[in-house]
Design an enzyme around this catalytic site. Structure first.
Site, short mmCIF file in Angstrom:
data_model
loop_
_atom_site.label_atom_id
_atom_site.label_comp_id
_atom_site.label_asym_id
_atom_site.label_seq_id
_atom_site.Cartn_x
_atom_site.Cartn_y
_atom_site.Cartn_z
N GLY A 99 51.42 40.36 35.57
CA GLY A 99 51.72 39.32 36.55
C GLY A 99 50.92 38.05 36.37
O GLY A 99 51.47 36.95 36.49
N GLY B 121 52.76 47.37 34.81
CA GLY B 121 52.23 48.70 34.45
C GLY B 121 53.03 49.34 33.33
O GLY B 121 52.47 49.92 32.40
N ARG C 92 63.51 38.89 39.42
CA ARG C 92 63.95 40.25 39.07
C ARG C 92 65.43 40.44 39.36
O ARG C 92 66.09 41.21 38.65
CB ARG C 92 63.11 41.28 39.81
CG ARG C 92 61.73 41.41 39.18
CD ARG C 92 60.93 42.48 39.85
NE ARG C 92 59.79 42.83 39.03
CZ ARG C 92 58.68 43.38 39.49
NH1 ARG C 92 58.55 43.61 40.78
NH2 ARG C 92 57.69 43.68 38.68
N LYS D 193 39.34 44.45 34.29
CA LYS D 193 38.70 45.72 33.95
C LYS D 193 39.00 46.22 32.55
O LYS D 193 40.14 46.23 32.11
CB LYS D 193 39.17 46.78 34.92
CG LYS D 193 38.61 46.62 36.32
CD LYS D 193 39.34 47.57 37.18
CE LYS D 193 38.55 48.15 38.31
NZ LYS D 193 39.38 49.19 38.93
P1 AMP Z 1 43.91 42.31 35.98
O1 AMP Z 1 44.60 42.62 37.27
O2 AMP Z 1 43.07 43.40 35.43
O3 AMP Z 1 44.84 41.70 34.94
O4 AMP Z 1 42.85 41.19 36.33
C1 AMP Z 1 43.21 39.95 36.83
C2 AMP Z 1 42.11 39.41 37.64
O5 AMP Z 1 40.94 39.37 36.86
C3 AMP Z 1 42.36 38.00 38.10
O6 AMP Z 1 42.49 37.99 39.50
C4 AMP Z 1 41.14 37.23 37.64
O7 AMP Z 1 40.63 36.37 38.61
C5 AMP Z 1 40.14 38.33 37.36
N1 AMP Z 1 39.14 37.91 36.36
C6 AMP Z 1 39.38 37.38 35.17
N2 AMP Z 1 38.23 37.05 34.54
C7 AMP Z 1 37.23 37.39 35.38
C8 AMP Z 1 35.81 37.28 35.33
N3 AMP Z 1 35.21 36.74 34.25
N4 AMP Z 1 35.10 37.71 36.37
C9 AMP Z 1 35.72 38.23 37.46
N5 AMP Z 1 37.05 38.37 37.58
C10 AMP Z 1 37.80 37.94 36.56
#
Ligand code: AMP
Length: 396
Positions: A353, A376, A36, A203
């Site tokens: 990230g 974000g 950054r 999510k």
């Molecule tokens: P996010 O912060 O929403 O981009 O989510 C990233 C996180 O989602 C990472 O730490 C991944 O390990 C987790 N993730 C990705 N796929 C899965 C899955 N199938 N089940 C559980 N966690 C997951």
């Protein structure tokens, strides 16, 4: 809408207040990743080269207690900046007061000064984060011109971005901000087709806004990661112990109906008995068996995603395809990243990230057209929202 850029300003002899994003990881005074700081250099260098005085503001982490101040001083950042610029940088361990004002008044043309972490002001009624009107006005009074180069905080209305901007006759974008607006803006408003979005991560709720905004604009939306299984549940497929947001199943049904064949879900998955790299795992198609959780997309899905990507002219990727932190479930994410790196005739954009970390791990970062510095902020941009930090920059 075109924005005023730092290069439109006459910075000579001027005190130029610059909001940069120096929110870097620091442990025990050691900077983990200086990306950054490096990303802010073109704007700072421009001001130096044109004989302006660069007064830099940034937040670092979240300051909740007096104790937090020790770990969250910008002093190490100022030292690193000095190394990168190969010139002295003045650090002022205060966010207001005589010491800061004197230091600014003593600056010569081409000098650089770093103000202490703007969030030190948060200890007193969250003045920075809640955009306290007096604070924005005070900071604005310290300079002649204002430049906002902190895309990473553009989705927040803080004293150091919106506050200063609204107390200045005009506010310009720095070169990093300009680049972010150009690439993300073109992708959302004026993409070259086929336009493919790849969305993953844990999510659905985090990505719903992006999916809704891109349904109209994208030609395909490839979905992977934990959010997949809420869509599986919406389609009536079994999901075993996979991640699911039950309160979002109806919304997922709506999206499936609206998106039609634009929405591409994985046809197979790597499933495991536990959330562990060493748990017994296998590839299954369709339904996830009882007692198993899906932790990565499978090889057929990867092949299908690659096939869609082959002809793409614009690709936006945000979020991993599986639990890529565990080697046994990293393949989907790494292969999708590799396919992105192989595209020579497309604009490729990565945000978030985890996808950025995957791109770096693969060594494909130099082949990506644009890696956004704002997690974000880039998501909110892709949602089609107006970001307050950008709205506060003067239109040309
Ligand atoms: P996010 O912060 O929403 O981009 O989510 C990233 C996180 O989602 C990472 O730490 C991944 O390990 C987790 N993730 C990705 N796929 C899965 C899955 N199938 N089940 C559980 N966690 C997951």
């Amino acid at each position: 809408m075109a924005k005023l850029i730092v290069s439109d300003l006459d910075v000579k002899d001027k005190k130029v207040l610059v909001r940069v994003d120096f929110n870097v990881p620091i442990k025990n005074g050691v900077i983990g990743d200086d990306n950054r700081i490096v990303a802010a250099l073109p704007t700072i260098q421009y001001i130096i080269d044109n004989n302006g005085k660069a007064i830099l503001f940034s937040h670092l982490g979240r300051v909740k207690t007096e104790e937090d101040k020790k770990e969250l001083s910008l002093r190490p950042v100022a030292e690193r900046l000095s190394e990168l610029l190969k010139k002295p940088v003045t650090f002022v361990p205060a966010t207001r007061g005589k010491e800061l004002e004197d230091a600014i008044n003593n600056m010569k043309d081409g000098d650089v000064l770093v103000v202490e972490n703007t969030r030190f002001e948060d200890l007193d009624g969250k003045k920075e984060s809640k955009n306290d009107p007096e604070l924005g006005k005070y900071w604005a009074s310290l300079g002649d011109l204002y430049v906002n180069d902190a895309f990473g905080t553009a989705h927040r209305s803080h004293a150091s971005n919106v506050g200063i901007s609204s107390n200045m006759p005009q506010a310009a974008a720095g070169f990093l901000m300009e680049k972010e607006i150009k690439f993300l803006g073109d992708a959302v408003e004026n993409p070259k087709h086929p336009f493919v979005a790849i969305l993953g991560g844990a999510k659905v709720s985090d990505k719903i806004g992006v999916i809704s905004n891109l349904i109209e604009k994208a030609d395909k939306i490839l979905v992977g990661g934990g959010m997949t299984y809420t869509f599986y549940a919406a389609k009536g497929l079994s999901i075993g112990k996979s991640l699911v947001e039950t309160d979002k199943i109806d919304l997922a049904k709506q999206i499936i109906a609206e998106a039609g064949d634009k929405l591409v879900l994985p046809v197979d998955n790597v499933v495991a008995t536990e959330f562990s790299n060493d748990a017994p795992h296998k590839v299954v198609e369709g339904d996830i068996p009882d007692g198993y959780m899906a932790l990565d997309i499978g090889p057929k899905s990867v092949a299908e995603f690659k096939d869609v990507l082959k002809t793409a002219k614009t690709v936006v990727w945000n979020g991993p395809m599986g639990v890529f932190e565990m080697p046994n479930y990293a393949k989907g994410t790494l292969e999708v990243g590799e396919a992105l790196g192989d595209l020579t005739d497309a604009t490729t954009i990565i945000g978030g990230g985890d996808s950025t970390a995957a791109a770096k791990q693969l060594g494909i970062a130099p082949k990506i057209t644009h890696i956004s510095t704002g997690g974000g902020a880039s998501l909110e941009y892709l949602e089609g929202k107006e970001l307050p930090g950008i709205a506060a920059i003067t239109n040309k």
